[in-house]
Enzyme design. Structure first.
Site, mmCIF file in Angstrom:
data_model
loop_
_atom_site.group_PDB
_atom_site.id
_atom_site.type_symbol
_atom_site.label_atom_id
_atom_site.label_comp_id
_atom_site.label_asym_id
_atom_site.label_seq_id
_atom_site.Cartn_x
_atom_site.Cartn_y
_atom_site.Cartn_z
ATOM 1 N N GLU A 9 0.612 -1.514 0.349
ATOM 2 C CA GLU A 9 0.068 0.305 -0.291
ATOM 3 C C GLU A 9 0.589 1.522 -0.310
ATOM 4 O OE1 GLU A 9 -2.504 -2.363 2.919
ATOM 5 O OE2 GLU A 9 -0.632 -2.346 2.128
ATOM 6 N N ASP A 96 -2.125 -5.691 3.482
ATOM 7 C CA ASP A 96 -2.452 -5.615 4.733
ATOM 8 C C ASP A 96 -3.175 -6.996 5.163
ATOM 9 O OD1 ASP A 96 -0.815 -3.859 5.401
ATOM 10 O OD2 ASP A 96 -2.810 -2.080 6.402
ATOM 11 N N ASP A 98 -5.587 -8.085 6.454
ATOM 12 C CA ASP A 98 -6.574 -7.689 7.549
ATOM 13 C C ASP A 98 -8.370 -8.010 6.170
ATOM 14 O OD1 ASP A 98 -6.650 -5.263 6.055
ATOM 15 O OD2 ASP A 98 -6.644 -4.494 8.035
ATOM 16 N N GLU A 100 -10.067 -5.509 5.625
ATOM 17 C CA GLU A 100 -9.781 -4.068 3.911
ATOM 18 C C GLU A 100 -8.274 -4.454 3.025
ATOM 19 O OE1 GLU A 100 -9.607 0.805 4.290
ATOM 20 O OE2 GLU A 100 -8.994 -0.176 5.864
ATOM 21 N N TYR A 331 1.779 -5.374 13.378
ATOM 22 C CA TYR A 331 0.189 -4.547 12.602
ATOM 23 C C TYR A 331 0.005 -4.382 13.222
ATOM 24 C CZ TYR A 331 -3.197 -4.142 9.234
ATOM 25 O OH TYR A 331 -3.750 -3.418 8.567
ATOM 26 N N ARG A 333 -3.623 -3.091 13.655
ATOM 27 C CA ARG A 333 -4.768 -3.143 13.768
ATOM 28 C C ARG A 333 -5.374 -4.623 13.658
ATOM 29 N NH1 ARG A 333 -3.451 0.431 9.280
ATOM 30 N NH2 ARG A 333 -4.815 2.839 10.166
ATOM 31 N N HIS A 378 -3.918 -11.921 14.353
ATOM 32 C CA HIS A 378 -2.567 -11.783 13.980
ATOM 33 C C HIS A 378 -1.874 -12.201 15.692
ATOM 34 C CE1 HIS A 378 -3.479 -9.286 10.301
ATOM 35 N NE2 HIS A 378 -4.467 -7.742 10.805
#
Length: 902
Positions: A9, A96, A98, A100, A331, A333, A378
């Site tokens: 990203e 990432d 997750d 999203e 990470y 989140r 995670h």
């Protein structure tokens, strides 16, 4: 040359991965999301504008298919990625791990349409070389169910916002927005303020004594409070309800058995105990044991950074993002409190090295439990790598150092032994002169082994509670021992309304109610602040009256959409979609169109009927019969009330924007009516123009102005001048007003004939020569400065950027958050306080002489909340539509490397 293309990203992440992977890999950033639903009518593709659902960009008649556009500012990046893809023999989507990130990977795949090469999904939770190499060696496919869950969330939020927001525009105020979680978060803040407004203070008294256990005890003096009188408990703050009355017992209509002391009764009891001797009635000792706190996850990190560091949730996540991208932490989140075996080993090694083997438990500690709705496996947030760097070894500074240190301490402490000690409660009894039996109680705690508390102690929101490392030592007395009262005092107390939410406590409340997703809390709080629904008073979140109007409309006409239970339930639905247990289209259809058991969004919006906008914006103040109401108007809240003759709504007064709703009492309303904003104080007549001169209170402060005649032409403008800081409406004179109205003052001209003027501006007094402005030190200089003094100022080179450091005007001590010395300095825009990292300008009521360290810390905390200045994004046009392919097609693309249109 052929290469393997890795897409992440952010550019910084790309730089880090490129250094780990070597020359056979090309690592490039997508720079966030590459496409989204159109954000305005101008962005909406022409082919769908005429559709009934074109405004939504979601085909509600065709399985809620979304229509995506690529923003113009991403077109060049997409072209670059496609160019790199031509020479690639393998594609790694390394966004990432997750939902999203999974959706971004899917969008990249659908937009780039790679042909003839394998496509891999590469995931990692820390940016270290071993983690990245392991991720390359163990890729997976895109998980369609995770994409489906994220897409469902995006479509739900679009339907909610785009259908409900226009109702707010028509009935409350233009430009407002509604959101599936933001509206519920606003309601929480409003509900807390309603509780404060309904709260009634209760006063109560008790006795506090200092007792003497005798010379044989090393700790002979200790405090104790009155516990009971004749075996009936004395009422304390927790015994009173919101109405100021003692609470009614559950299942009974009778009030709790409590002795409610007033001042006279408490002082009378002190006198009756003057000669009383006391004996220890009981000593209860219990072992104290406290286990370490679990490692940080997203919400606990946000909460603790708010308490300990004074960081807002958005600042915390921004700093954590930088730490993650630079390879310092895992990470950020995550809903998990799990640590990998390597992380546990690293933490245990540091415990042994830094604190000693006696602080290390025999077996590693595990924290396997995760919160409900946890979406990914995670790790917890921890220092990156298989061997942790201490904060001093990282080379970090400022906020990054402080946040890393917090994460490091919490992680290491999680692998330490329990804290142990003893909790003791002593009851002392005696007889008063009037025969009443009284009991005092003393509580203490000693910690015999600090364990993990040696490394880390969690802060608390409720300051009435004790921190885990707090100790109160009591003498080692036994039942039957005699003690004497060294002093007895009657103390008065008042109950307090429920505390307003802070960012930390609001995040905790959202998580406790299972509303929203932890990774979105920072943006939710940022949204309700930026939209003006909520503002900050210190660290407290205060709802604006506008939020009351919006919440009332949603509660009355969309009750299900702002229901705490419904919003929490939607997270379960999204989890079921992510797990493949539920179907996206079915859930969206029920949400939008409704079913036999629930009302849908679309029927609610289309069947609203008449809504009385004035009623929504009207709130009675005090006794309704008094006829005083607050109204939320286009330009802010204001009061309406009857005049002295009883004419309703005959008087008006503006309400200060920073006045919390619970402080707008009947007395405050009358005060505002007595001096309403806009009221004119006549000062006299201008000797030159012959016009009346008045002082007025405006939206941006008090000022003086001339009053133009009614027949004055529309082009005529009255001269005005803001009052100096040293002036008030009550003390300003006509002479002062004339001086203010004469500004700007011509000081003279320079050698080239350019005029120099002295004037007062938004940021204080200054000189102006053409386009060259120079700040003045005081407002009085506007009228006193001579031409020679002005020329001397202009003879000095103009400061560009940060001026040379001036000697501090006052030293205040160390800031409680940063630990750095706080000083007061004089700056271009007036005096300010600084800790060397943040500057905060003194407010109107602050002076160099009166400011304290506490006030300076409050100003600096507010400044930290705002973070760095934001740059305004340039408006861009959107790319043509890119219709979403089906889940089946996307899966085929990943497997066969041949993307097909659905």
């Amino acid at each position: 040359m052929a290469h393997k293309l890795v897409i992440v990203e952010s550019p910084r992440k790309a730089q880090m991965l490129g250094g780990f992977l070597g020359k056979d890999y090309v690592v490039e950033a997508s720079v966030g999301h590459i496409r989204d639903l159109p954000q305005s009518a101008a962005d909406t593709p022409a082919k769908i504008k005429d559709k009934p659902w074109g405004r939504l960009a979601v085909d509600v008649d065709n399985d809620f298919a979304p229509y995506y556009v690529v923003p113009r500012d991403k077109r060049s990046q997409i072209a670059k990625l496609k160019g790199l893809l031509k020479d690639a023999d393998e594609l790694f989507l390394a966004t990432d791990e997750d939902r999203e990130g999974e959706a971004i990977a899917w969008h990249l795949l659908d937009e780039l349409k790679p042909k003839g090469i394998p496509v891999r999904r590469m995931v990692f939770h820390e940016i270290t070389k071993p983690a990245i190499l392991a991720a390359v060696a163990n890729p997976r496919e895109i998980i369609d169910d995770l994409v489906e869950a994220q897409e469902t969330r995006r479509i739900l939020d679009r339907l909610y916002g785009y259908e409900v927001s226009p109702v707010l525009w028509r009935k409350v105020m233009s430009g407002l927005s509604a959101g599936r979680v933001q509206s519920v978060a606003t309601r929480l803040v409003v509900d807390r303020e309603r509780e404060r407004m309904a709260f009634r203070v209760a006063s109560y008294w008790d006795l506090e004594g200092t007792f003497d256990a005798g010379a044989k005890h090393e700790q002979r003096m200790f405090p104790a409070r009155l516990h009971s009188i004749d075996d009936v408990r004395v009422a304390g703050g927790s015994d009173f309800g919101q109405d100021g009355q003692i609470k009614v017992s559950t299942g009974s209509s009778e009030k709790r058995a409590r002795v409610h002391l007033d001042r006279a009764a408490a002082e009378s009891l002190v006198a009756a105990l003057a000669d009383t001797s006391y004996a220890v009635r009981s000593v209860e000792s219990k072992p104290y044991r406290r286990q370490p706190y679990a490692p940080f996850r997203t919400t606990t990190l946000q909460q603790e950074a708010s308490r300990k560091l004074g960081m807002s949730a958005s600042t915390t996540m921004s700093v954590a993002q930088r730490l993650y991208e630079n390879g310092h932490i895992t990470y950020m989140r995550t809903d998990s409190t799990t640590l990998s075996d390597a992380a546990v080993a690293a933490a245990r090694t540091q415990v042994r090295e830094l604190y000693g083997a006696e602080y290390l438990p025999d077996a590693p500690r595990t924290y396997a439990g995760k919160v409900k709705n946890a979406q990914e496996a995670h790790e917890a947030i921890r220092p990156a790598g298989e061997a942790f760097n201490t904060p001093a070894q990282t080379g970090l500074t400022g906020d990054q150092f402080r946040l890393y240190e917090l994460i490091w301490m919490r992680t290491v402490a999680s692998q330490m032994k329990d804290a142990t000690g003893n909790s003791v409660t002593i009851r002392l009894g005696g007889a008063a002169a009037d025969g009443r039996d009284v009991v005092f109680s003393a509580s203490g705690r000693t910690i015999t082994f600090h364990g993990f508390l040696k490394a880390y102690v969690e802060d608390i929101d409720d300051q009435s509670k004790r921190r885990d490392d707090a100790e109160t030592r009591l003498p080692n007395v036994a039942e039957g021992d005699s003690v004497s009262a060294a002093s007895l005092n009657a103390l008065g107390h008042e109950t307090k309304p429920p505390a307003r939410y802070t960012e930390a406590t609001l995040i905790k409340e959202l998580e406790d109610r299972e509303i929203g997703r932890p990774s979105t809390y920072a943006s939710i709080i940022g949204t309700i602040l930026n939209r003006g629904y909520v503002y900050k008073k210190g660290t407290a979140l205060v709802p604006a009256w506008l939020a009351f109007s919006v919440t009332r409309l949603l509660e009355e006409h969309f009750p299900r959409l702002v229901s705490y239970e419904f919003t929490a339930g939607m997270e379960d639905v999204l989890d079921d979609i992510a797990a493949g247990r539920k179907d996206r289209v079915s859930e969206l259809r029920e949400f939008y169109y409704g079913s036999d058991r629930v009302a849908g969004l679309q029927p609610l919006v289309s069947g609203l009927g008449d809504i009385d906008a004035k009623e929504l914006a009207t709130f009675p103040i005090g006794d309704p019969e008094a006829g005083i109401v607050l109204r939320v108007g286009k330009y802010g809240p204001y009061l309406e009330g009857p005049d002295d003759d009883g004419n309703p709504a005959a008087k008006r007064a503006n309400v200060p924007e920073d006045l919390p709703p619970d402080e707008l009492t009947m007395a405050k309303a009358r005060e505002l009516f007595a001096n309403p904003a806009g009221e004119e104080i006549p000062l006299g007549t201008h000797p030159e123009s012959g016009l009346p001169v008045v002082a007025k209170s405006g939206r941006f402060g008090p000022y003086v102005t001339e009053v133009l005649p009614e027949d004055a032409p529309k082009s005529a403008k009255a001269r005005t001048g803001s009052l100096f800081k040293s002036m008030t409406m009550e003390t300003v004179s006509l002479a002062d007003a004339l001086k203010l109205l004469s500004l700007p003052r011509v000081v003279g001209t320079d050698a080239e004939g350019v005029e120099i003027t002295a004037q007062n501006g938004r940021y204080g007094p200054y000189l102006k020569k053409g386009t060259d402005s120079r700040s003045l030190t005081t407002e009085d200089q506007i009228f006193d400065i001579t031409l020679d003094e002005a020329l001397a100022i202009y003879a000095q080179p103009k400061q560009r950027g940060r001026a040379a450091a001036a000697a501090p005007l006052k030293e205040l001590g160390n800031d409680p958050v940063s630990g750095q010395p706080v000083v007061v300095k004089a700056g271009r825009f007036g005096e300010y306080v600084t800790d060397g990292e943040y500057n905060a300008t003194l407010r109107k009521d602050d002076t160099v002489e009166s400011i304290t360290l506490e006030r300076a810390a409050e100003l600096l905390a507010e400044r930290r909340e705002r973070g760095p200045a934001k740059k305004t994004a340039k408006r861009t046009t959107k790319k043509a539509t890119a219709k979403k392919t089906t889940k089946k097609t996307a899966k085929k693309t990943a497997k066969k490397a041949a993307a097909k249109k659905s």
